[in-house]
Design an enzyme around this catalytic site. Structure first.
Site, short mmCIF file in Angstrom:
data_model
loop_
_atom_site.label_atom_id
_atom_site.label_comp_id
_atom_site.label_asym_id
_atom_site.label_seq_id
_atom_site.Cartn_x
_atom_site.Cartn_y
_atom_site.Cartn_z
N LEU A 176 -2.10 -14.37 0.23
CA LEU A 176 -2.38 -13.43 -0.69
C LEU A 176 -2.20 -12.03 -0.29
O LEU A 176 -2.86 -11.74 0.86
CB LEU A 176 -3.59 -13.79 -1.49
CG LEU A 176 -4.01 -15.16 -2.30
CD1 LEU A 176 -5.40 -15.32 -2.74
CD2 LEU A 176 -2.99 -15.50 -3.36
N ASP A 177 -1.78 -11.17 -1.00
CA ASP A 177 -1.62 -9.86 -0.55
C ASP A 177 -2.95 -9.28 -0.19
O ASP A 177 -4.12 -9.75 -0.95
CB ASP A 177 -1.19 -8.89 -1.73
CG ASP A 177 0.53 -9.09 -1.95
OD1 ASP A 177 1.01 -9.97 -1.34
OD2 ASP A 177 0.82 -9.05 -2.95
N ILE A 178 -3.04 -8.25 0.39
CA ILE A 178 -4.46 -7.94 0.97
C ILE A 178 -5.38 -7.10 -0.33
O ILE A 178 -6.66 -7.29 -0.30
CB ILE A 178 -4.17 -6.47 1.98
CG1 ILE A 178 -5.90 -6.31 2.77
CG2 ILE A 178 -3.77 -5.45 1.36
CD1 ILE A 178 -5.63 -5.38 3.84
#
Length: 246
Positions: A104-106
């Site tokens: 998942l993106d940061i």
């Protein structure tokens, strides 16, 4: 313990995907009880047989899988020199051998699986298994029926192939300081880099908040606060294995 396929045992031990493990076998780098093994379908008993790869004994570890409610600000990685990673959220004694299933993106929150089972992770991430991933996306702009139709037909996000059909529905629309804000739910069956954000960008919209709520028939446990995690139940793990074709 009942017998298992040699390639599955090696993949679960973190030696690579099934195809990578087969290459190790073809190269003659794997031995079972002192004899060179080349057949991936060979059955072994991990509790009795001794398995070596490149001269190093492979010890079976229990397959485990955790559900994490990932908060923003953490990288989906096992380590990083500059930023905190999701494994930092776990007790140190529980981190050994674990890695995130995909990423998942940061700045994205929600359901992230952590496991030491390489075969399970590979199956869940394989494009040919079409594993559903569902997100809640807060979007700047008015998401309408035309956007839903475009998502269902696949979108050009700047890659060789269009995205696979995705299911998009609008949950609510409110008026923000700079215009309408749409609360949406989207289900995709791929995991391209920044995919949800790029799909909305392709229809002229910007994602301002993103949270994954489900993966492979597994729903995020809403009792988990951000940063909290728990081990999956046997039933949940088996459900994931079915989605992963394992």
């Amino acid at each position: 313990m009942s017998q298992v396929r040699l390639d599955r045992f090696l993949a679960n031990a973190g030696l690579g995907t099934r195809s990578q493990v087969k290459e190790l076998l073809r190269a003659g780098l794997v031995e079972v009880n002192g004899a060179r093994a080349k057949r991936p379908e060979e059955k072994i008993d991990p509790d009795r047989d001794r398995i070596f790869c490149r001269g190093e004994e492979i010890i079976r570890e229990e397959s485990v899988c955790y559900m994490l409610n990932k908060p923003a600000g953490f990288l989906s990685a096992t380590e990083d020199r500059y930023q905190p990673v999701v494994l930092d959220l776990l007790e140190e004694k529980e981190r050994k051998g674990l890695f995130p299933v995909g990423r998942l993106d940061i700045d994205t929150e929600g359901l992230l699986l952590l496991t030491n089972d390489g075969a399970l992770a590979h199956g869940l991430l394989s494009p040919r298994h079409h594993v559903d991933k569902t997100y809640r996306a807060r979007v700047a702009g008015l998401v309408n029926e035309e956007d839903c139709r475009l998502f269902a037909g696949g979108l050009d996000i700047g890659e060789k192939k269009r995205t696979m059909p995705a299911f998009l529905r609008v949950l609510s629309v409110t008026e923000g300081e700079t215009g309408p804000i749409s609360e949406t739910e989207i289900t995709i069956q791929e995991g391209k880099f920044h995919q949800v954000k790029r799909m909305f960008a392709a229809v002229g919209k910007q994602v301002i908040y993103l949270k994954r709520t489900a993966m492979g028939g597994l729903l995020l446990d809403e009792t988990l606060q951000k940063g909290e995690y728990r081990k999956l139940t046997r039933e949940e793990t088996e459900r994931l294995r079915q989605y992963a074709g394992k």
